[in-house]
Design a protein around this motif. Sequence first.
Motif, short mmCIF file in Angstrom:
data_model
loop_
_atom_site.label_atom_id
_atom_site.label_comp_id
_atom_site.label_asym_id
_atom_site.label_seq_id
_atom_site.Cartn_x
_atom_site.Cartn_y
_atom_site.Cartn_z
N GLY A 60 0.82 -1.21 0.00
CA GLY A 60 0.00 0.00 0.00
C GLY A 60 0.85 1.25 0.00
N VAL A 89 -9.44 2.43 -4.54
CA VAL A 89 -9.97 3.13 -3.37
C VAL A 89 -10.90 2.22 -2.58
CG1 VAL A 89 -11.55 4.98 -2.66
CG2 VAL A 89 -9.71 5.47 -4.26
N ASP A 90 -11.71 1.44 -3.26
CA ASP A 90 -12.60 0.49 -2.58
C ASP A 90 -11.79 -0.54 -1.78
OD1 ASP A 90 -14.81 1.75 -3.58
OD2 ASP A 90 -15.14 0.33 -5.23
N GLU A 91 -10.72 -1.05 -2.38
CA GLU A 91 -9.90 -2.04 -1.70
C GLU A 91 -9.17 -1.43 -0.51
OE1 GLU A 91 -6.58 -5.52 -2.76
OE2 GLU A 91 -7.35 -4.18 -4.34
N LEU A 92 -8.65 -0.21 -0.69
CA LEU A 92 -7.97 0.46 0.41
C LEU A 92 -8.95 0.76 1.55
CD1 LEU A 92 -5.74 2.98 -1.60
CD2 LEU A 92 -4.98 0.90 -0.42
N SER A 93 -10.18 1.13 1.20
CA SER A 93 -11.20 1.40 2.23
C SER A 93 -11.49 0.16 3.05
CB SER A 93 -12.49 1.92 1.57
OG SER A 93 -12.26 3.14 0.89
N ALA A 113 -8.69 -0.39 5.39
CA ALA A 113 -8.65 0.64 6.43
C ALA A 113 -9.72 0.43 7.49
CB ALA A 113 -8.82 2.02 5.80
N PHE A 130 -3.50 2.04 6.55
CA PHE A 130 -4.29 2.17 5.32
C PHE A 130 -5.21 3.39 5.34
CE2 PHE A 130 -2.81 -2.06 4.27
CZ PHE A 130 -2.67 -1.95 2.89
N ARG A 131 -5.51 3.95 6.50
CA ARG A 131 -6.23 5.22 6.48
C ARG A 131 -5.35 6.31 5.85
NH1 ARG A 131 -8.54 3.43 11.51
NH2 ARG A 131 -6.85 4.34 12.75
N LEU A 138 -5.04 5.48 2.05
CA LEU A 138 -6.29 5.83 1.36
C LEU A 138 -6.36 7.33 1.10
CD1 LEU A 138 -9.13 5.17 0.31
CD2 LEU A 138 -9.95 5.32 2.67
N ARG A 139 -6.02 8.13 2.10
CA ARG A 139 -6.05 9.59 1.90
C ARG A 139 -5.03 10.03 0.87
NH1 ARG A 139 -7.12 9.62 7.73
NH2 ARG A 139 -4.87 9.66 8.16
N GLN A 175 -6.58 8.89 -2.60
CA GLN A 175 -7.86 9.54 -2.89
C GLN A 175 -7.74 11.06 -2.98
OE1 GLN A 175 -10.94 8.61 -0.01
NE2 GLN A 175 -12.48 8.50 -1.63
#
Length: 438
Positions: free
Chosen positions: A276, A305-309, A312, A331-332, A335-336, A339
Amino acid sequence: MPKNKAKKGKGRGFHDKGMNNDPLKGDGGNLQEDECLSEASSVTTANSDQLTEESVASDGVDGTSLEDIEMKLKEAIEGLSEKTAKYRQGCLSEIKKFFCTTWLVDFLENYRETLSDALERCLRKGKGEEQALAAEVVALLCVQYGAQGDGEDVFTYFKQILTTIILDKSASLAARSKCCLVLGILAFLASDDMGQVLLCMETFDVVFRGSFLKGDKTVPTLTPAQSDLHVNALSSWALLLSITPWLKVQEFAEKRLSRLPELMQSNDVMMRITAGETIALFFEICRSEDSEGMASHLVSKKELVDELSQLATDSNKFRAKKDRRHQRSSFRDILRAVQNGESPDDMIKFGSEVLYLDTWTTKRQYSNLKEILNTGMNFHLKENSLLRDIFQLGPALLDSNRNTKGSHFERHLYNQAVFKARSKARGKQRDKRTGFGT
């Protein structure tokens, strides 16, 4: 990457004939809770790493005089020629300890060839733990020499030996894993030949691709030792990606960016996180070159983004509680980054100074160096001009009472103000390494 390349003559040093022959002494949760933990852990004080830094800088570990340290090092270097593997391992551990926490460039002037020859024997003829320890000492030798511009000699001397061990499937997994980490550090610190850096990256790629999904799209089954090897190979690959010219970054993105999400399905939490962070690094570099659209084209941003969410907010009970917390916190941030283009916001306190890890580039570089220097990271950040140059810390401070902490809001404004300038500087640093021939 910034460097001090005041190059000295190669092949200096001699086999010392006055070594002391005395034997070496010594033995050879929930989301809210996670967010609180993440916020608390974003400030890394490293208090447990400190070894009374003032005494280390002047005299060595725990106030030991420099003369005593040099005497112990002479005994340890001589001990590397002993027949007992356990004894040699003790000597390597002793050398490693002092290299981490003491400035020894002057001492090494007279032991360069002696130590290099001994480390080569340990790597070629040793097994397992001895090879791993010898590899670590090689990396620390490069850190010591790097500020003097002689680290390139260390890289040239040991590159093929380390590569051979990494690709040798009969060698110890622990030794191969440590050699991956060390070869990445040597290439990062010491090589100005981009062709050689790319060869190292190919070596790492050969290793970590073993964690990609199999032909039937299932996750490969790996032992913890195999996973550690693949993680170190990927982290070293990402370290060198951070200094790769843009033209080559584009090629790597086309070749690997679409497959990196596969590694986030790994059963190993560190592989998921490292994959990641490598994706976040790719997006950061692309943004710095105004080419984020290229990254989004190579890998579906919506699916990513869906997978990272999911990672997270992962609450799977079959994962260890500590792993879940570490994963969600990491992963938060990732993700940021993907995204919204946000950067990390971590800081490292050492002495009266603070190092801000406010890009994925600096975070990866710091993480890999910390793996090698361990408790000596604070000392080298204070004293080592090469590391201070890499992290843009400027000359070593004379005023130990200087306070550079600043508020969270001030750091946020600072990050916004310098992001574009750092992106341009990073691009120029990549352009310096223009030799693509292999």
